[in-house]
Design a protein around this motif. Structure first.
Motif, PDB file in Angstrom:
ATOM      1  N   LYS A   1       7.164 -20.594  -4.136  1.00 47.01           N
ATOM      2  CA  LYS A   1       6.600 -20.441  -5.850  1.00 47.01           C
ATOM      3  C   LYS A   1       5.654 -21.683  -6.088  1.00 47.01           C
TER       4      LYS A   1
ATOM      5  N   ASN B   1      -0.391 -19.273  -7.533  1.00 46.07           N
ATOM      6  CA  ASN B   1      -0.579 -18.261  -6.522  1.00 46.07           C
ATOM      7  C   ASN B   1      -0.991 -16.780  -7.694  1.00 46.07           C
ATOM      8  N   PRO B   2      -1.626 -16.232  -6.283  1.00 46.17           N
ATOM      9  CA  PRO B   2      -1.950 -15.030  -6.905  1.00 46.17           C
ATOM     10  C   PRO B   2      -1.372 -14.286  -7.341  1.00 46.17           C
ATOM     11  N   GLU B   3      -0.989 -12.812  -7.327  1.00 43.35           N
ATOM     12  CA  GLU B   3      -0.390 -11.915  -6.609  1.00 43.35           C
ATOM     13  C   GLU B   3       0.427 -11.264  -5.690  1.00 43.35           C
ATOM     14  N   GLU B   4       1.403 -10.527  -5.603  1.00 46.33           N
ATOM     15  CA  GLU B   4       1.794 -10.558  -4.281  1.00 46.33           C
ATOM     16  C   GLU B   4       0.599  -9.426  -3.202  1.00 46.33           C
ATOM     17  N   GLN B   5      -0.021  -8.717  -3.626  1.00 46.37           N
ATOM     18  CA  GLN B   5      -0.858  -8.150  -2.168  1.00 46.37           C
ATOM     19  C   GLN B   5      -2.208  -9.284  -2.270  1.00 46.37           C
ATOM     20  N   LYS B   6      -2.672  -9.724  -3.301  1.00 47.30           N
ATOM     21  CA  LYS B   6      -3.698 -10.533  -3.196  1.00 47.30           C
ATOM     22  C   LYS B   6      -3.231 -11.657  -1.976  1.00 47.30           C
ATOM     23  N   ILE B   7      -1.729 -12.326  -2.188  1.00 45.04           N
ATOM     24  CA  ILE B   7      -1.732 -13.247  -1.042  1.00 45.04           C
ATOM     25  C   ILE B   7      -1.161 -12.337   0.484  1.00 45.04           C
TER      26      ILE B   7
ATOM     27  N   ALA C   1       8.509 -17.431  -2.227  1.00 41.29           N
ATOM     28  CA  ALA C   1       7.799 -17.335  -3.154  1.00 41.29           C
ATOM     29  C   ALA C   1       8.447 -15.617  -2.389  1.00 41.29           C
ATOM     30  N   SER C   2       8.768 -15.161  -2.267  1.00 30.48           N
ATOM     31  CA  SER C   2       8.692 -13.985  -1.865  1.00 30.48           C
ATOM     32  C   SER C   2       9.592 -13.849  -0.658  1.00 30.48           C
TER      33      SER C   2
END
Length: 634
Positions: A451, A455-461, A499-500
């Motif tokens: 977290k 950090n960028p958005e999930e799709q970017k990661i 983070a996810s």
């Protein structure tokens, strides 16, 4: 006599003929031909030939003035009348034994026609004796068109002869007997073409050279003459087949030699006065022109030989000069020139081999320099290290895809170069360990999956993780990466800093695809334990929310969660939670706050020792406390 079909007069109109005195012949188009057997009871060749010869002469010399269907049918009837007249004792220029009836009459007519066509050819040849170059080509094409068109009509006029006499002769194995149109081609070749072919081919090659020099030529003229070469390739054993022998022997061989000589001279002169980049553009232009030439007027059978000849003259003989410029082109990012060089050299044998080695050394050098320039920062910052590697890889991977058309040889060269500079570079030397690259890559993954507001958005990661896997592919010591990654994953799961869960699962899935199930089994178990822990917490909260808990000391029954941990494969089962007051304890005041901070099970069994890492559960209330027991209270 010729009458339109449907308007045939009654027999009474012919008082000299009985019902047995005429014969209905064939019915070409809309006409019926009547032949009087009374008037021509015994037709000789001398009877019909003068009229046939006049009609044939008109066809060969004045066809453009017109030729009526009536005249056509008259000539046909002369052939028919003669061929159907039985003449067993007739003599023939070329008599054969055991030949009777229609065979004899057919042979006389066949050889009379042959002699007629041969005389005509002598006149055509005489008119061509003084012609050269374009004049000869124009004359040849004009006469060829006239001759072949006329003989297609003559072939139909002699259709009865073809169907009966010629067919029987060929079935009997008689050589050098052809249907009339094929006979006309044989005569053209032997009595005309063979006498002018050297001058004709020379004139063709001169005209093609003019076009190569940039002059406008009549391509239809060249095409017409070349089609005549093709048509004359007769297989005498099987006249219906075309062998292309004349085209290959009398044109293609000389054409290929002339082409090779022309382009060798041109290329040698051009490359001495111009840059290699300009020369490659010239070569590409010439190749395109030759392909267009093939489509315009050359026979398709010449394609492989012609293109191979041009490649040999323009590329293979100058490949050393082209190779020498490759390093400079990729250093200066001349993408178009690099692509053009690849397109040309891939055409010749072993044309790309030196380029692959040069490219591998180039990419390795670029990667080493890029890491060296950022070494002090990269050794402390995993993001800088990984992004430096990716920048080099992405640039040269695009070059391989665009300029080298993803050629497997260049893909392998890029992989070798990346593997080399990723596993041994300035950073690994500064750290005095070859395991620094997998360590930094694992730390970079940890940065992405933690977290963080940065950090960028999930799709970017997810996209960045795909890039990470590109670097991971080149890591040699993947076990070191696994060690660091598993430790960091455990911290994220225990501390709740991931983070996810989706991203964690995706990363484990990518590692599984790259290295197999065994490589990620430990990581998957840790991740599954996290899910189990979350389920336990949810059950606990539900239990708390439905019970009338009193203040005081409470016991959380975990007995059903534990099995024999001394076994080689200890199992964890879902617990049956029970939360109740301790014996003899009672606090009438309910707790004012009750929180679960951590409820986590992790166990490891090794070296005949048991280690249980449990789980701390804290129930915090103003006057209450929680004790964790492994057995139910008595």
């Amino acid at each position: 006599l010729v009458y339109p079909l449907g308007s045939l007069p009654p027999l009474s109109s012919f008082p000299l003929l009985s019902s047995h005195s005429f014969r209905l012949l064939e019915r070409p188009s809309s006409f019926v031909v009547m032949s009087s057997l009374v008037a021509l009871s015994k037709v000789t060749l001398d009877d019909v030939w003068p009229r046939l010869e006049a009609g044939l002469t008109h066809l060969l010399t004045k066809l453009t003035e017109g030729f009526s269907l009536t005249e056509h049918m008259k000539l046909y009837s002369y052939v028919y009348d003669y061929c159907t007249t039985s003449r067993p004792n007739a003599s023939a220029p070329r008599q054969r034994q055991n030949m009777t009836g229609a065979n004899f009459a057919g042979e006389d007519l066949y050889y009379r026609l042959q002699a007629f066509l041969q005389r005509h050819m002598r006149g055509v040849l005489k008119a061509a004796e003084t012609r050269m170059d374009d004049s000869l080509l124009n004359y040849y094409k004009k006469e060829w068109d006239r001759y072949t068109t006329a003989n297609r009509v003559i072939h139909k006029i002699f259709r009865y002869l073809n169907r009966h006499w010629v067919n029987r002769e060929t079935e009997d194995g008689k050589k050098e007997v052809y249907e009339v149109y094929t006979l006309s081609l044989v005569i053209w070749k032997e009595d005309f073409f063979d006498h002018v072919r050297v001058r004709l081919t020379k004139a063709l090659l001169a005209l093609i050279e003019k076009e190569r020099n940039g002059e406008q030529i009549d391509t239809s003229l060249v095409k017409g003459v070349i089609e005549a070469y093709v048509a004359l390739g007769l297989n005498k054993a099987k006249p219906s087949e075309n062998t292309l022998d004349v085209y290959r022997k009398d044109f293609t061989d000389d054409f290929i030699k002339a082409t090779e000589f022309y382009y060798f001279q041109e290329s040698t002169d051009f490359i001495e006065k111009n840059t290699v980049s300009d020369y490659m553009k010239k070569v590409q232009l010439r190749l395109d022109e030759e392909v267009q030439r093939l489509r315009s007027y050359l026979h398709s059978s010449s394609e492989n030989e012609l293109i191979s000849c041009v490649e040999k003259s323009l590329i293979a003989k100058h490949r050393d000069a082209i190779w020498a410029q490759f390093q400079g082109l990729i250093i200066n990012d001349k993408v178009d020139d690099v692509q053009r060089m690849y397109t040309l050299l891939v055409r010749i044998d072993n044309g790309l081999d030196p380029l692959k080695d040069i490219y591998e050394k180039h990419v390795k050098g670029i990667g080493m320099r890029a890491i060296h320039e950022n070494a002090k920062q990269a050794i402390m910052n995993p993001r800088v290290y990984v992004e430096t590697i990716l920048k080099v890889h992405v640039k040269h991977n695009d070059l391989v895809g665009i300029s080298f058309k993803s050629n497997p040889g260049f893909v392998a060269s890029l992989d070798k170069a990346c593997r080399s500079f990723i596993n041994e570079n300035t950073v690994t030397r500064m750290a005095k360990t070859s395991s620094k690259s997998p360590e930094l890559l694992a730390k970079y993954c940890d940065m992405l999956l933690k977290k963080s507001p940065k950090n960028p958005e999930e799709q970017k990661i997810l996209s960045i993780l795909d890039d990470v896997m590109l670097v991971f592919k080149y890591i040699e010591d993947k076990d070191v990466f696994q060690t660091f990654y598993s430790k960091m994953l455990a911290k994220r799961l225990i501390n709740g800093t991931s983070a996810s869960e989706y991203l964690e699962g995706q990363m484990i899935s990518k590692l599984k695809q790259a290295c197999g199930y065994e490589y990620t089994a430990k990581l998957a178990r840790m991740f599954n334990d996290m899910s189990l822990s979350r389920d336990l917490v949810d059950k606990y909260k539900n239990k708390v929310s439905t019970k009338d808990l009193k203040g005081g000391t409470y016991f959380l029954d975990l007995s059903s969660t534990l099995t024999d941990l001394t076994s080689p494969n200890p199992q964890l089962t879902s617990p049956a939670l029970s939360l109740r007051p301790g014996p003899g304890l009672y606090n009438p005041r309910p707790p004012t706050s009750l929180f679960l901070r951590l409820f986590q099970n992790a166990r490891h069994h090794s070296n005949n020792s048991m280690r249980i890492s449990t789980k701390v559960a804290s129930l915090i209330g103003s006057t209450s406390s929680l004790r964790v027991r492994s057995r139910p209270p008595t």
